[in-house]
Design an enzyme around this catalytic site. Structure first.
Site, PDB file in Angstrom:
ATOM      1  N   ASP A 176     -19.899   2.783  51.218  1.00 36.79           N
ATOM      2  CA  ASP A 176     -19.499   3.285  49.858  1.00 36.79           C
ATOM      3  C   ASP A 176     -19.671   4.702  49.516  1.00 36.79           C
ATOM      4  N   CYS A 231       0.767  -6.772  42.735  1.00 38.28           N
ATOM      5  CA  CYS A 231      -0.251  -5.742  42.010  1.00 38.28           C
ATOM      6  C   CYS A 231       0.279  -4.480  41.471  1.00 38.28           C
ATOM      7  N   CYS A 251      -0.615  -4.265  37.441  1.00 36.99           N
ATOM      8  CA  CYS A 251      -1.561  -3.299  36.946  1.00 36.99           C
ATOM      9  C   CYS A 251      -1.453  -2.886  35.435  1.00 36.99           C
ATOM     10  N   CYS A 286      -6.834   4.310  36.519  1.00 37.46           N
ATOM     11  CA  CYS A 286      -7.661   2.942  36.818  1.00 37.46           C
ATOM     12  C   CYS A 286      -8.509   2.334  35.815  1.00 37.46           C
ATOM     13  N   CYS A 309     -12.479  -3.587  37.273  1.00 34.68           N
ATOM     14  CA  CYS A 309     -11.204  -4.455  36.952  1.00 34.68           C
ATOM     15  C   CYS A 309     -10.739  -5.043  38.143  1.00 34.68           C
TER      16      CYS A 309
HETATM   17  C1  B12 Z   1     -13.431   6.145  44.766  1.00 33.55           C
HETATM   18  C2  B12 Z   1     -13.515   4.955  44.821  1.00 33.55           C
HETATM   19  C3  B12 Z   1     -12.826   4.293  43.856  1.00 33.55           C
HETATM   20  C4  B12 Z   1     -12.132   4.693  42.518  1.00 33.55           C
HETATM   21  C5  B12 Z   1     -10.830   5.170  43.320  1.00 33.55           C
HETATM   22  C6  B12 Z   1     -10.148   4.161  44.006  1.00 33.55           C
HETATM   23  C7  B12 Z   1      -9.254   4.573  45.134  1.00 33.55           C
HETATM   24  N1  B12 Z   1      -8.380   3.767  45.487  1.00 33.55           N
HETATM   25  O1  B12 Z   1      -9.134   5.892  45.647  1.00 33.55           O
HETATM   26  C8  B12 Z   1     -12.343   3.779  41.663  1.00 33.55           C
HETATM   27  C9  B12 Z   1     -13.430   4.056  40.494  1.00 33.55           C
HETATM   28  C10 B12 Z   1     -10.992   3.635  40.744  1.00 33.55           C
HETATM   29  C11 B12 Z   1     -12.595   2.263  42.381  1.00 33.55           C
HETATM   30  C12 B12 Z   1     -12.229   1.231  41.936  1.00 33.55           C
HETATM   31  C13 B12 Z   1     -12.362   0.123  42.537  1.00 33.55           C
HETATM   32  N2  B12 Z   1     -13.011   0.028  43.762  1.00 33.55           N
HETATM   33 CO1  B12 Z   1     -13.557   1.498  44.777  1.00 33.55          CO
HETATM   34  N3  B12 Z   1     -14.119   2.800  45.915  1.00 33.55           N
HETATM   35  C14 B12 Z   1     -13.920   4.104  45.947  1.00 33.55           C
HETATM   36  C15 B12 Z   1     -14.663   4.857  47.275  1.00 33.55           C
HETATM   37  C16 B12 Z   1     -16.120   5.217  47.022  1.00 33.55           C
HETATM   38  C17 B12 Z   1     -13.801   6.017  47.807  1.00 33.55           C
HETATM   39  C18 B12 Z   1     -12.110   5.744  47.941  1.00 33.55           C
HETATM   40  C19 B12 Z   1     -11.382   6.934  48.319  1.00 33.55           C
HETATM   41  O2  B12 Z   1     -11.958   7.350  49.135  1.00 33.55           O
HETATM   42  N4  B12 Z   1     -10.266   7.252  47.829  1.00 33.55           N
HETATM   43  C20 B12 Z   1      -9.450   8.363  48.097  1.00 33.55           C
HETATM   44  C21 B12 Z   1      -8.197   7.759  48.920  1.00 33.55           C
HETATM   45  C22 B12 Z   1      -8.864   7.301  50.064  1.00 33.55           C
HETATM   46  O3  B12 Z   1      -7.587   7.049  48.311  1.00 33.55           O
HETATM   47  P1  B12 Z   1      -5.952   7.360  48.458  1.00 33.55           P
HETATM   48  O4  B12 Z   1      -5.582   8.653  48.294  1.00 33.55           O
HETATM   49  O5  B12 Z   1      -5.627   6.273  47.379  1.00 33.55           O
HETATM   50  O6  B12 Z   1      -5.735   6.870  50.067  1.00 33.55           O
HETATM   51  C23 B12 Z   1      -5.127   5.573  50.266  1.00 33.55           C
HETATM   52  C24 B12 Z   1      -3.824   5.864  50.940  1.00 33.55           C
HETATM   53  O7  B12 Z   1      -4.055   7.147  51.667  1.00 33.55           O
HETATM   54  C25 B12 Z   1      -3.608   4.780  51.838  1.00 33.55           C
HETATM   55  N5  B12 Z   1      -2.753   4.752  53.028  1.00 33.55           N
HETATM   56  C26 B12 Z   1      -3.440   4.483  54.140  1.00 33.55           C
HETATM   57  N6  B12 Z   1      -2.532   4.946  54.959  1.00 33.55           N
HETATM   58  C27 B12 Z   1      -1.678   5.639  54.386  1.00 33.55           C
HETATM   59  C28 B12 Z   1      -0.576   6.395  55.466  1.00 33.55           C
HETATM   60  C29 B12 Z   1       0.102   7.136  54.443  1.00 33.55           C
HETATM   61  C30 B12 Z   1       1.159   7.848  55.134  1.00 33.55           C
HETATM   62  C31 B12 Z   1       0.053   7.355  52.973  1.00 33.55           C
HETATM   63  C32 B12 Z   1       0.851   8.176  52.594  1.00 33.55           C
HETATM   64  C33 B12 Z   1      -0.973   6.459  52.658  1.00 33.55           C
HETATM   65  C34 B12 Z   1      -2.005   5.669  53.231  1.00 33.55           C
HETATM   66  O8  B12 Z   1      -4.663   4.227  51.783  1.00 33.55           O
HETATM   67  C35 B12 Z   1      -5.735   5.086  51.539  1.00 33.55           C
HETATM   68  C36 B12 Z   1      -6.770   3.991  51.106  1.00 33.55           C
HETATM   69  O9  B12 Z   1      -6.620   3.337  50.090  1.00 33.55           O
HETATM   70  C37 B12 Z   1     -14.404   3.617  48.392  1.00 33.55           C
HETATM   71  C38 B12 Z   1     -15.799   3.622  49.219  1.00 33.55           C
HETATM   72  C39 B12 Z   1     -15.523   4.349  50.385  1.00 33.55           C
HETATM   73  N7  B12 Z   1     -16.287   5.386  50.837  1.00 33.55           N
HETATM   74  O10 B12 Z   1     -14.292   4.604  50.877  1.00 33.55           O
HETATM   75  C40 B12 Z   1     -14.865   2.494  47.263  1.00 33.55           C
HETATM   76  C41 B12 Z   1     -13.798   1.006  47.700  1.00 33.55           C
HETATM   77  C42 B12 Z   1     -12.613   1.351  47.741  1.00 33.55           C
HETATM   78  N8  B12 Z   1     -13.998   0.436  46.133  1.00 33.55           N
HETATM   79  C43 B12 Z   1     -14.249  -0.874  46.284  1.00 33.55           C
HETATM   80  C44 B12 Z   1     -13.800  -1.869  45.244  1.00 33.55           C
HETATM   81  C45 B12 Z   1     -14.354  -3.250  45.453  1.00 33.55           C
HETATM   82  C46 B12 Z   1     -13.406  -1.396  44.071  1.00 33.55           C
HETATM   83  C47 B12 Z   1     -12.794  -2.244  42.835  1.00 33.55           C
HETATM   84  C48 B12 Z   1     -12.256  -3.563  43.475  1.00 33.55           C
HETATM   85  C49 B12 Z   1     -13.933  -2.359  41.928  1.00 33.55           C
HETATM   86  C50 B12 Z   1     -13.736  -3.101  40.658  1.00 33.55           C
HETATM   87  N9  B12 Z   1     -13.557  -4.517  40.916  1.00 33.55           N
HETATM   88  O11 B12 Z   1     -13.487  -2.520  39.660  1.00 33.55           O
HETATM   89  C51 B12 Z   1     -11.778  -1.181  42.365  1.00 33.55           C
HETATM   90  C52 B12 Z   1     -10.593  -1.390  42.982  1.00 33.55           C
HETATM   91  C53 B12 Z   1      -9.403  -0.643  42.283  1.00 33.55           C
HETATM   92  C54 B12 Z   1      -8.311  -0.267  43.455  1.00 33.55           C
HETATM   93  N10 B12 Z   1      -7.234  -1.243  43.372  1.00 33.55           N
HETATM   94  O12 B12 Z   1      -8.592   0.628  44.416  1.00 33.55           O
HETATM   95  C55 B12 Z   1     -14.333  -1.337  47.896  1.00 33.55           C
HETATM   96  C56 B12 Z   1     -13.083  -2.113  48.476  1.00 33.55           C
HETATM   97  C57 B12 Z   1     -13.385  -3.095  49.349  1.00 33.55           C
HETATM   98  C58 B12 Z   1     -11.888  -3.616  49.868  1.00 33.55           C
HETATM   99  N11 B12 Z   1     -11.899  -4.959  50.217  1.00 33.55           N
HETATM  100  O13 B12 Z   1     -11.135  -2.874  50.187  1.00 33.55           O
HETATM  101  C59 B12 Z   1     -14.846  -0.036  48.669  1.00 33.55           C
HETATM  102  C60 B12 Z   1     -14.264   0.320  50.033  1.00 33.55           C
HETATM  103  C61 B12 Z   1     -16.238   0.238  48.420  1.00 33.55           C
HETATM  104  C62 B12 Z   1     -16.857  -0.658  49.642  1.00 33.55           C
HETATM  105  N12 B12 Z   1     -17.726   0.112  50.533  1.00 33.55           N
HETATM  106  O14 B12 Z   1     -16.878  -1.987  49.712  1.00 33.55           O
HETATM  107  N13 B12 Z   1     -13.055   2.781  43.619  1.00 33.55           N
HETATM  108  S1  SF4 Z   2      -8.367  -2.169  39.227  1.00 33.65           S
HETATM  109 FE1  SF4 Z   2      -6.973  -0.389  38.605  1.00 33.65          FE
HETATM  110  S2  SF4 Z   2      -5.334  -0.443  39.910  1.00 33.65           S
HETATM  111 FE2  SF4 Z   2      -6.347  -2.544  40.037  1.00 33.65          FE
HETATM  112  S3  SF4 Z   2      -4.962  -3.564  38.210  1.00 33.65           S
HETATM  113 FE3  SF4 Z   2      -7.181  -2.784  37.370  1.00 33.65          FE
HETATM  114  S4  SF4 Z   2      -6.454  -0.759  36.500  1.00 33.65           S
HETATM  115 FE4  SF4 Z   2      -4.648  -1.322  38.007  1.00 33.65          FE
HETATM  116  S1  SF4 Z   3      -0.475  -8.041  45.596  1.00 31.11           S
HETATM  117 FE1  SF4 Z   3      -0.249  -6.126  46.529  1.00 31.11          FE
HETATM  118  S2  SF4 Z   3      -1.863  -6.069  48.035  1.00 31.11           S
HETATM  119 FE2  SF4 Z   3      -1.360  -8.213  47.660  1.00 31.11          FE
HETATM  120  S3  SF4 Z   3       0.307  -8.721  49.050  1.00 31.11           S
HETATM  121 FE3  SF4 Z   3       1.267  -8.013  47.152  1.00 31.11          FE
HETATM  122  S4  SF4 Z   3       1.712  -5.903  47.490  1.00 31.11           S
HETATM  123 FE4  SF4 Z   3       0.163  -6.648  48.918  1.00 31.11          FE
END
Ligand code: B12
Ligand code: SF4
Ligand code: SF4
Length: 380
Positions: free
Chosen positions: A135, A195, A199, A215, A241
């Site tokens: 993480d 999803c 949301c 979020c 959430c």
């Molecule tokens: C910061 C963070 C948060 C933040 C921001 C979340 C986010 N999605 O960025 C907040 C506080 C909101 C959060 C919430 C949650 N988190 Co969090 N979080 C993190 C953390 C520390 C970093 C994530 C990060 O770097 N985000 C920035 C970038 C990567 O996000 P992005 O710009 O959206 O990038 C995405 C796109 O680039 C896309 N993508 C992929 N390929 C491509 C290609 C192209 C061309 C494009 C355009 C995009 C694309 O995928 C990328 C990754 O999602 C990670 C741990 C880690 N070190 O990775 C845990 C992590 C993602 N979290 C986790 C969890 C469990 C949660 C929650 C479920 C907790 C909860 N129940 O409330 C929620 C879920 C919210 C959600 N739907 O994402 C777990 C997820 C496990 C899993 N099965 O995936 C992680 C991996 C922690 C862990 N080690 O287990 N989190």
């Molecule tokens: S965890 Fe964040 S992105 Fe997912 S339903 Fe809740 S508010 Fe929306």
């Molecule tokens: S709920 Fe969201 S993550 Fe799950 S299959 Fe549908 S689009 Fe994909």
């Protein structure tokens, strides 16, 4: 068996539910998106701050060759009934049981210990290096896991595995040992948008990215006042959430109880809200200190408990909320004022004069603003 096969076999014995191997090549396909997201203010601030270090592993690790990615499945249902005695909050599932950072770090340490024992010479054992992360490391855990073949990244931004859905914690080890990489899993959402539409705050952008500021998981973890638009939407979930996971078809029926450390205790993960408001630091640490959801301390959870009490319409909590209105922390006072505005409507004769004299004394601008809004609500 070769070393990779031995590691896979050992991982099962160590209680690791899924393991995969990925090359440590740069994640340069994400660079542009990461920069764009940051520039747009779509990040939470909890991410590792240096984008280059997230993309290029050699910035923080000499000669990285492989990422060994692991996943542990966590429970999604409590097996006891949640008592209906008084109003309760909820912790999201990622905060059930002992903090997952501790659990995964321990598994990774044991796996590294095993690999070290497998070295065939003194020289090999001295050359092999490992950087475990859970993480808080530089890596984007979901991107590493996707490349290592653990699953695909869904439109909710989470790593979805075939066996356990997205209810898995992720961790990884960067190493200079070379392994044959596994095949990445292709994107599996198809046309589904559940999803994104479910949301409640429209935080998901639809392509796996999100505006993290919107979020609820982020909003429940901030330390300041929660913007009004999120308060009602939070309902009674005082940490995190799960909505975008609960609606996902890949998570249907998924509820794994493999790890006793992850077992939720109902009294803790569905806590009574009123007592939460007056917990001492010591009591807080003893009761909630082991949860992932306690990492930001007591204040955000108490703020959220006030919001949850208002959302649940618990007028019986007004005396405790009035107590919170005298708290030294402005965020608690301000949120208490808002809750009084919501809950005191049936007794404006009691609450209006109290709020008016409070307003005369109150110095903090953000608290004054909330009192004024509450007075307006009470006068309607
Ligand atoms: C910061 C963070 C948060 C933040 C921001 C979340 C986010 N999605 O960025 C907040 C506080 C909101 C959060 C919430 C949650 N988190 Co969090 N979080 C993190 C953390 C520390 C970093 C994530 C990060 O770097 N985000 C920035 C970038 C990567 O996000 P992005 O710009 O959206 O990038 C995405 C796109 O680039 C896309 N993508 C992929 N390929 C491509 C290609 C192209 C061309 C494009 C355009 C995009 C694309 O995928 C990328 C990754 O999602 C990670 C741990 C880690 N070190 O990775 C845990 C992590 C993602 N979290 C986790 C969890 C469990 C949660 C929650 C479920 C907790 C909860 N129940 O409330 C929620 C879920 C919210 C959600 N739907 O994402 C777990 C997820 C496990 C899993 N099965 O995936 C992680 C991996 C922690 C862990 N080690 O287990 N989190
Ligand atoms: S965890 Fe964040 S992105 Fe997912 S339903 Fe809740 S508010 Fe929306
Ligand atoms: S709920 Fe969201 S993550 Fe799950 S299959 Fe549908 S689009 Fe994909």
């Amino acid at each position: 068996m070769n070393l990779k096969e031995k590691i896979i076999a050992q991982s099962k014995l160590l209680g690791i539910d899924k393991i995969g191997f990925a090359s440590a090549e740069p994640f340069d396909h994400l660079e542009e998106s990461l920069r764009e997201q940051k520039a747009k203010g779509h990040t939470s601030g909890f991410e590792h701050p240096v984008i280059e270090e997230r993309i290029y592993l050699e910035r923080t690790f000499e000669n990285p060759q492989t990422i060994i990615s692991i996943a542990l499945a966590y429970p999604t249902k409590v097996h006891e009934k949640v008592p209906r005695d008084e109003k309760r909050g909820q912790f999201a599932r990622a905060s059930w049981g002992i903090d997952y950072h501790d659990i995964l770090r321990e598994r990774l340490a044991k796996l590294i210990e095993f690999i070290q024992m497998e070295a065939t010479s003194q020289q090999e054992s001295e050359e092999w290096r490992f950087a475990p992360q859970v993480d808080t490391g530089e890596l984007i855990d979901v991107a590493a896991a996707q490349r290592a073949g653990l699953g695909f990244i869904g439109r909710n931004g989470l790593l979805i595995t075939e066996e356990f859905g997205s209810f898995v914690y992720l961790g990884e080890i960067v190493t200079n040992i070379q392994f044959t990489p596994d095949e990445p899993v292709p994107f599996g959402c198809g046309d589904c948008m559940r999803c994104v539409t479910a949301c409640p705050t429209s935080a998901l952008l639809g392509d796996g990215r999100m505006n993290a500021q919107r979020c609820l998981s982020y909003q429940t973890q901030t330390k300041g006042m929660m913007p009004e638009e999120y308060r009602k939407k939070m309902h009674n979930v005082i940490y995190g959430c799960d909505i975008c996971q609960l609606v996902c078809p890949y998570n249907k029926g998924k509820d794994f109880h493999f790890h006793k450390e992850m077992e939720p205790e109902v009294e803790i993960v569905y806590p009574k809200l009123k007592p939460l408001l007056s917990l001492s630091n010591k009591e807080f640490k003893e009761t909630f200190g082991h949860l992932a959801g306690s990492w930001r301390g007591k204040k955000p959870l108490q703020r959220n408990a006030l919001i949850a009490l208002a959302n649940l319409g618990d007028r019986s909590a007004l005396p405790e909320i009035w107590q919170a209105a005298h708290d030294v922390r402005p965020v608690i006072r301000g949120t208490a004022a808002w809750a009084i505005g919501k809950l005191g409507k049936r007794e404006p004769d009691i609450w209006q004069p109290r709020l008016v004299s409070w307003l005369e004394e109150e110095k903090e601008a953000e608290v004054r603003e909330e009192i004024e809004k509450a007075l307006l609500l009470l006068s309607k």
